[in-house]
Design a protein around this motif. Sequence first.
Motif, PDB file in Angstrom:
ATOM      1  N   ASP A  71       0.809  -1.222   0.000  1.00 53.42           N
ATOM      2  CA  ASP A  71       0.000   0.000   0.000  1.00 53.42           C
ATOM      3  C   ASP A  71       0.841   1.270   0.000  1.00 53.42           C
ATOM      4  N   SER A  72       2.156   1.155  -0.037  1.00 51.34           N
ATOM      5  CA  SER A  72       3.005   2.337  -0.050  1.00 51.34           C
ATOM      6  C   SER A  72       2.746   3.146  -1.317  1.00 51.34           C
ATOM      7  N   PRO A  73       2.710   4.481  -1.220  1.00 52.83           N
ATOM      8  CA  PRO A  73       2.461   5.307  -2.411  1.00 52.83           C
ATOM      9  C   PRO A  73       3.575   5.240  -3.436  1.00 52.83           C
ATOM     10  N   ILE A  74       4.773   4.768  -3.058  1.00 51.09           N
ATOM     11  CA  ILE A  74       5.854   4.667  -4.031  1.00 51.09           C
ATOM     12  C   ILE A  74       6.076   3.234  -4.507  1.00 51.09           C
ATOM     13  N   GLN A 121       8.011   1.117 -19.016  1.00 55.12           N
ATOM     14  CA  GLN A 121       7.754   1.586 -17.652  1.00 55.12           C
ATOM     15  C   GLN A 121       9.022   2.178 -17.037  1.00 55.12           C
ATOM     16  N   LEU A 122      10.138   1.494 -17.219  1.00 58.61           N
ATOM     17  CA  LEU A 122      11.391   1.934 -16.620  1.00 58.61           C
ATOM     18  C   LEU A 122      11.985   3.141 -17.350  1.00 58.61           C
ATOM     19  N   ALA A 123      11.965   3.098 -18.668  1.00 53.96           N
ATOM     20  CA  ALA A 123      12.655   4.119 -19.452  1.00 53.96           C
ATOM     21  C   ALA A 123      11.884   5.424 -19.548  1.00 53.96           C
ATOM     22  N   VAL A 124      10.564   5.359 -19.439  1.00 53.38           N
ATOM     23  CA  VAL A 124       9.741   6.557 -19.620  1.00 53.38           C
ATOM     24  C   VAL A 124       8.924   6.876 -18.378  1.00 53.38           C
ATOM     25  N   ILE A 125       8.191   5.884 -17.881  1.00 48.71           N
ATOM     26  CA  ILE A 125       7.183   6.158 -16.853  1.00 48.71           C
ATOM     27  C   ILE A 125       7.812   6.401 -15.488  1.00 48.71           C
ATOM     28  N   SER A 126       8.790   5.628 -15.097  1.00 47.62           N
ATOM     29  CA  SER A 126       9.303   5.639 -13.719  1.00 47.62           C
ATOM     30  C   SER A 126       9.579   7.044 -13.215  1.00 47.62           C
ATOM     31  N   SER A 127      10.801   7.499 -13.267  1.00 50.73           N
ATOM     32  CA  SER A 127      11.077   8.881 -12.848  1.00 50.73           C
ATOM     33  C   SER A 127      11.032   9.888 -13.991  1.00 50.73           C
ATOM     34  N   PRO A 128      11.402   9.515 -15.239  1.00 54.52           N
ATOM     35  CA  PRO A 128      11.425  10.540 -16.291  1.00 54.52           C
ATOM     36  C   PRO A 128      10.078  11.208 -16.551  1.00 54.52           C
ATOM     37  N   ALA A 129       8.981  10.447 -16.537  1.00 54.07           N
ATOM     38  CA  ALA A 129       7.681  11.016 -16.905  1.00 54.07           C
ATOM     39  C   ALA A 129       7.292  12.166 -15.998  1.00 54.07           C
ATOM     40  N   LEU A 174       9.471  13.855  -7.017  1.00 53.01           N
ATOM     41  CA  LEU A 174       8.817  13.190  -5.882  1.00 53.01           C
ATOM     42  C   LEU A 174       7.736  14.052  -5.246  1.00 53.01           C
ATOM     43  N   SER A 175       7.806  15.356  -5.417  1.00 52.32           N
ATOM     44  CA  SER A 175       6.803  16.230  -4.818  1.00 52.32           C
ATOM     45  C   SER A 175       5.457  16.128  -5.518  1.00 52.32           C
ATOM     46  N   TYR A 176       5.411  15.409  -6.639  1.00 55.23           N
ATOM     47  CA  TYR A 176       4.169  15.260  -7.392  1.00 55.23           C
ATOM     48  C   TYR A 176       3.630  13.830  -7.331  1.00 55.23           C
ATOM     49  N   VAL A 177       4.033  13.072  -6.308  1.00 56.54           N
ATOM     50  CA  VAL A 177       3.689  11.657  -6.281  1.00 56.54           C
ATOM     51  C   VAL A 177       2.181  11.426  -6.369  1.00 56.54           C
ATOM     52  N   ASP A 178       1.369  12.333  -5.782  1.00 58.86           N
ATOM     53  CA  ASP A 178      -0.076  12.147  -5.828  1.00 58.86           C
ATOM     54  C   ASP A 178      -0.662  12.440  -7.205  1.00 58.86           C
ATOM     55  N   ARG A 179       0.134  13.034  -8.082  1.00 53.22           N
ATOM     56  CA  ARG A 179      -0.333  13.335  -9.442  1.00 53.22           C
ATOM     57  C   ARG A 179       0.370  12.496 -10.505  1.00 53.22           C
ATOM     58  N   TYR A 180       1.167  11.523 -10.087  1.00 49.20           N
ATOM     59  CA  TYR A 180       1.873  10.687 -11.065  1.00 49.20           C
ATOM     60  C   TYR A 180       0.951  10.110 -12.138  1.00 49.20           C
ATOM     61  N   MET A 199       1.680   9.599 -21.019  1.00 52.32           N
ATOM     62  CA  MET A 199       2.796   8.923 -21.688  1.00 52.32           C
ATOM     63  C   MET A 199       2.326   7.665 -22.418  1.00 52.32           C
ATOM     64  N   TRP A 200       1.452   6.884 -21.775  1.00 51.37           N
ATOM     65  CA  TRP A 200       0.936   5.673 -22.417  1.00 51.37           C
ATOM     66  C   TRP A 200       0.089   6.030 -23.638  1.00 51.37           C
ATOM     67  N   ARG A 201      -0.674   7.111 -23.552  1.00 51.41           N
ATOM     68  CA  ARG A 201      -1.479   7.532 -24.706  1.00 51.41           C
ATOM     69  C   ARG A 201      -0.585   7.947 -25.862  1.00 51.41           C
ATOM     70  N   TRP A 202       0.468   8.713 -25.527  1.00 48.72           N
ATOM     71  CA  TRP A 202       1.394   9.123 -26.580  1.00 48.72           C
ATOM     72  C   TRP A 202       2.129   7.923 -27.167  1.00 48.72           C
ATOM     73  N   LYS A 203       2.443   6.939 -26.348  1.00 52.19           N
ATOM     74  CA  LYS A 203       3.078   5.726 -26.872  1.00 52.19           C
ATOM     75  C   LYS A 203       2.169   5.056 -27.898  1.00 52.19           C
ATOM     76  N   ALA A 204       0.885   4.924 -27.558  1.00 45.76           N
ATOM     77  CA  ALA A 204      -0.071   4.298 -28.470  1.00 45.76           C
ATOM     78  C   ALA A 204      -0.202   5.080 -29.773  1.00 45.76           C
ATOM     79  N   GLU A 205       0.004   6.389 -29.693  1.00 48.40           N
ATOM     80  CA  GLU A 205      -0.110   7.253 -30.873  1.00 48.40           C
ATOM     81  C   GLU A 205       1.213   7.387 -31.626  1.00 48.40           C
ATOM     82  N   GLY A 206       2.260   6.688 -31.165  1.00 51.81           N
ATOM     83  CA  GLY A 206       3.566   6.785 -31.802  1.00 51.81           C
ATOM     84  C   GLY A 206       4.293   8.077 -31.524  1.00 51.81           C
ATOM     85  N   LYS A 207       3.981   8.719 -30.383  1.00 46.74           N
ATOM     86  CA  LYS A 207       4.558  10.018 -30.050  1.00 46.74           C
ATOM     87  C   LYS A 207       5.475   9.973 -28.823  1.00 46.74           C
ATOM     88  N   MET A 208       5.825   8.780 -28.371  1.00 48.05           N
ATOM     89  CA  MET A 208       6.731   8.670 -27.227  1.00 48.05           C
ATOM     90  C   MET A 208       7.634   7.462 -27.447  1.00 48.05           C
TER      91      MET A 208
END
Length: 345
Positions: free
Chosen positions: A111-114, A127-135, A281-287, A294-303
């Motif tokens: 249940d940890s937020p991280i 997930q690692l290359a885009v979503i993790s910290s870079p996104a 990290l200050s935006y963890v509640d808005r991740y 990012m996932w939408r852009w991936k599906a559209e060929g934009k990420m």
Amino acid sequence: MAGERVNRQLVLRRRPRGMLTTEDVELVEGPVPECGDGQVLVRQVYLQMDAAVRSWLDEGHGYLPAVEIGEPVRSGGMGRVIESRHPDIPVGAWCAAGLPGWQDHVAVDGDSPIVNHFPADWDALFQLAVISSPAATAYFGLTDVGELSAGDSVLISAAGGSTGAVAVQVARNLGASVVGIAGTDEKCRWVESLGAEACVNRRTEDLAARLRELRPQGFDVYFDSVGGEVLDIALRRLAPGARVVIVGAISMYNASGRPPGPSNYLNLINTQAKMVGFQGLSYVDRYPEAWDLMWRWKAEGKMEYKADVARGFESCVDQLNSLFTGANTGKALVQLIDDPGPGPY
């Protein structure tokens, strides 16, 4: 995997001076941690190499406490859930277990937020290359802190790294024009393929002259991961009302002593610009806001992304140092084992 009873850890042996060396760390073995109520036991497949890892090895106060001598080197990671005592996280799921560090196994509170879990068929490398910290760093750094608007001119340092490459695409997708800074011609070609109008090789070109040529009117947003001389040059190329977003200082993490301050900071007054430090990290509640986009852009060929993957604990030191020498392109990772799949284990 069911027979594994040893947890290998690459622990900090002494404080590094300059770049990390193999003498600064030690590979030790201990018991696999127990999985308590509400927890999951994760067998790590990938370790993330980020510049912040080096900063956490120094004594002193930062946004996270320093790694203690004898503790695993702190880093992000991702692996398979091999045991679960959490009602909503199944065995076989992928799990990004916060900052588990350089070790084989970690038991974490589900249940940890991280701590985030994903289906067994998840695209782990994206997930690692885009979503993790870079996104979060790229998206919120540009939109919330950088106040990015369509039509803005954006300058991005370390544009061939994981966060920089995501930032290039975020800015492009939101209607800005982008100039990147990188350290090799190969990286510059990749950055331009991601949608940057141009990318300047800071090692072989006159950076100040090229930025003046590309944007004589200056840049509206500067997204900086480098600091040092690159930051100082960029401060001379600010448009009126520009926003400078500081997300890292990769040029300084291995420096001994206190680095000199920027000499061009008075241009913030001349242009009525602002310079703001930022932590994702200050935006963890808005991740999820950034992740969904990012996932939408991936599906559209934009990420797009690149993953630079080395193998085994013996690669960790060199792979971390590749971030500072410029040897990596995209997200630097170490793969500890072949993906065991969704089980059974």
